[in-house]
Write a protein that holds these residues in place. Structure first.
Motif, PDB file in Angstrom:
ATOM      1  N   UNK A 105       0.929  -0.996  -0.356  1.00  0.00           N
ATOM      2  CA  UNK A 105       0.009  -0.255   0.197  1.00  0.00           C
ATOM      3  C   UNK A 105       1.267   0.719   0.399  1.00  0.00           C
ATOM      4  N   UNK A 106      -0.086   2.471  -0.686  1.00  0.00           N
ATOM      5  CA  UNK A 106       0.696   3.686  -0.046  1.00  0.00           C
ATOM      6  C   UNK A 106       0.825   3.833   0.993  1.00  0.00           C
ATOM      7  N   UNK A 107       2.960   4.245   1.710  1.00  0.00           N
ATOM      8  CA  UNK A 107       2.259   4.721   2.973  1.00  0.00           C
ATOM      9  C   UNK A 107       2.699   7.318   2.704  1.00  0.00           C
ATOM     10  N   UNK A 108       1.415   7.543   3.180  1.00  0.00           N
ATOM     11  CA  UNK A 108       2.663   9.214   3.257  1.00  0.00           C
ATOM     12  C   UNK A 108       3.449   9.463   4.188  1.00  0.00           C
ATOM     13  N   UNK A 109       3.187   8.895   5.711  1.00  0.00           N
ATOM     14  CA  UNK A 109       4.172   9.647   6.358  1.00  0.00           C
ATOM     15  C   UNK A 109       5.250   8.112   7.458  1.00  0.00           C
ATOM     16  N   UNK A 110       5.725   7.333   6.811  1.00  0.00           N
ATOM     17  CA  UNK A 110       6.367   5.893   6.357  1.00  0.00           C
ATOM     18  C   UNK A 110       7.506   6.104   7.753  1.00  0.00           C
ATOM     19  N   UNK A 111       7.799   7.101   8.338  1.00  0.00           N
ATOM     20  CA  UNK A 111       8.413   6.984  10.024  1.00  0.00           C
ATOM     21  C   UNK A 111       7.460   7.626  10.590  1.00  0.00           C
ATOM     22  N   UNK A 112       6.280   7.398  10.327  1.00  0.00           N
ATOM     23  CA  UNK A 112       5.648   7.389  12.215  1.00  0.00           C
ATOM     24  C   UNK A 112       5.208   6.157  11.144  1.00  0.00           C
ATOM     25  N   UNK A 113       4.569   5.475  10.187  1.00  0.00           N
ATOM     26  CA  UNK A 113       4.102   4.342  10.879  1.00  0.00           C
ATOM     27  C   UNK A 113       5.485   2.865  11.468  1.00  0.00           C
ATOM     28  N   UNK A 114       6.854   3.533  11.025  1.00  0.00           N
ATOM     29  CA  UNK A 114       7.643   2.560  11.608  1.00  0.00           C
ATOM     30  C   UNK A 114       7.534   3.182  13.425  1.00  0.00           C
ATOM     31  N   UNK A 115       6.875   4.537  13.576  1.00  0.00           N
ATOM     32  CA  UNK A 115       7.496   4.923  15.276  1.00  0.00           C
ATOM     33  C   UNK A 115       6.160   4.408  15.747  1.00  0.00           C
ATOM     34  N   UNK A 116       5.089   3.431  14.641  1.00  0.00           N
ATOM     35  CA  UNK A 116       3.740   3.197  15.270  1.00  0.00           C
ATOM     36  C   UNK A 116       3.651   1.419  15.177  1.00  0.00           C
ATOM     37  N   UNK A 117       4.222   1.416  14.246  1.00  0.00           N
ATOM     38  CA  UNK A 117       4.535  -0.636  14.425  1.00  0.00           C
ATOM     39  C   UNK A 117       5.719  -1.034  15.478  1.00  0.00           C
ATOM     40  N   UNK A 118       6.718  -0.274  15.495  1.00  0.00           N
ATOM     41  CA  UNK A 118       7.674  -0.949  16.227  1.00  0.00           C
ATOM     42  C   UNK A 118       7.740  -0.921  18.314  1.00  0.00           C
ATOM     43  N   UNK A 119       7.971  -1.509  18.644  1.00  0.00           N
ATOM     44  CA  UNK A 119       8.662  -1.782  19.923  1.00  0.00           C
ATOM     45  C   UNK A 119       8.687  -0.833  20.261  1.00  0.00           C
ATOM     46  N   UNK A 120       9.078  -0.056  21.329  1.00  0.00           N
ATOM     47  CA  UNK A 120       9.965   0.885  21.749  1.00  0.00           C
ATOM     48  C   UNK A 120      11.138  -0.003  23.060  1.00  0.00           C
ATOM     49  N   UNK A 121      12.158  -0.365  22.647  1.00  0.00           N
ATOM     50  CA  UNK A 121      13.033  -0.678  23.713  1.00  0.00           C
ATOM     51  C   UNK A 121      13.785  -0.423  23.742  1.00  0.00           C
ATOM     52  N   UNK A 122      14.705  -0.295  25.038  1.00  0.00           N
ATOM     53  CA  UNK A 122      16.107   0.664  24.323  1.00  0.00           C
ATOM     54  C   UNK A 122      17.061  -0.691  24.671  1.00  0.00           C
ATOM     55  N   UNK A 123      17.726  -0.875  23.156  1.00  0.00           N
ATOM     56  CA  UNK A 123      18.547  -1.227  23.049  1.00  0.00           C
ATOM     57  C   UNK A 123      20.615  -0.244  23.792  1.00  0.00           C
ATOM     58  N   UNK A 124      20.522   0.251  24.467  1.00  0.00           N
ATOM     59  CA  UNK A 124      21.604   0.923  24.642  1.00  0.00           C
ATOM     60  C   UNK A 124      23.333  -0.186  24.545  1.00  0.00           C
ATOM     61  N   UNK A 125      22.969  -1.059  25.994  1.00  0.00           N
ATOM     62  CA  UNK A 125      23.659  -2.015  26.567  1.00  0.00           C
ATOM     63  C   UNK A 125      22.903  -3.535  26.088  1.00  0.00           C
ATOM     64  N   UNK A 126      24.170  -4.428  25.684  1.00  0.00           N
ATOM     65  CA  UNK A 126      23.272  -5.422  26.375  1.00  0.00           C
ATOM     66  C   UNK A 126      23.541  -5.693  27.542  1.00  0.00           C
ATOM     67  N   UNK A 127      22.656  -6.788  27.312  1.00  0.00           N
ATOM     68  CA  UNK A 127      22.466  -7.375  29.531  1.00  0.00           C
ATOM     69  C   UNK A 127      24.057  -7.813  30.214  1.00  0.00           C
TER      70      UNK A 127
END
Length: 148
Positions: A105-127
């Protein structure tokens, strides 16, 4: 046996064999008596056996508890790494889903779609691993001992 030999019932070979068997049993009896005289007392044998039993029990316990300790260490080491990898896999799977949706499909705001569908995890450092945890604990304890 001598009487039988004189009568002709026993031969010289029979007499010699009998004397050889008698001398052999006499030697074996003397050897047994020498060994019995030089044998350690029963009380000392019992003390040595008890000491060996204790050593065997300690060795067996160390092997058992050591194995359990290694298994627990590996579990504590691998569990945080597994969780981290699962979160990372979920993150990239969501990104792949976003790309698949945007292809169809055509997506007008691709970065906003990525932000909505991607979980917000902090990957700054490994455990941290248990070794790192122990090392940091030792450093903090050493710092407290120097101050106090």
């Amino acid at each position: 046996m001598e009487k039988r030999k004189q009568k002709g019932v026993a031969s010289v070979v029979d007499v010699l064999q009998l004397s050889r068997v008698l001398s052999q049993t006499t030697l074996e009896r003397e050897l047994f008596e020498q060994r019995a005289a030089g044998a350690t007392p029963a009380a000392q044998l019992k003390a040595e056996t008890t000491s060996l039993d204790t050593i065997e029990l300690v060795r067996t316990s160390l092997v058992r508890f050591g194995g359990v300790a290694v298994i627990l260490f590996l579990i504590s080491l691998l569990t945080p790494i597994y969780r981290y990898n699962v979160r990372l896999g979920t993150f990239y799977q969501a990104r792949a889903d976003t790309l698949l949706l945007s292809r169809d499909t055509y997506v007008q705001n691709f970065p906003e779609m990525i932000r909505l569908l991607t979980p917000t995890y902090g990957f700054e450092k490994e455990p941290t691993t248990p070794v790192e945890s122990v090392a940091s604990f030792v450093k903090e304890a050493g710092g407290l001992l120097r101050k106090g």
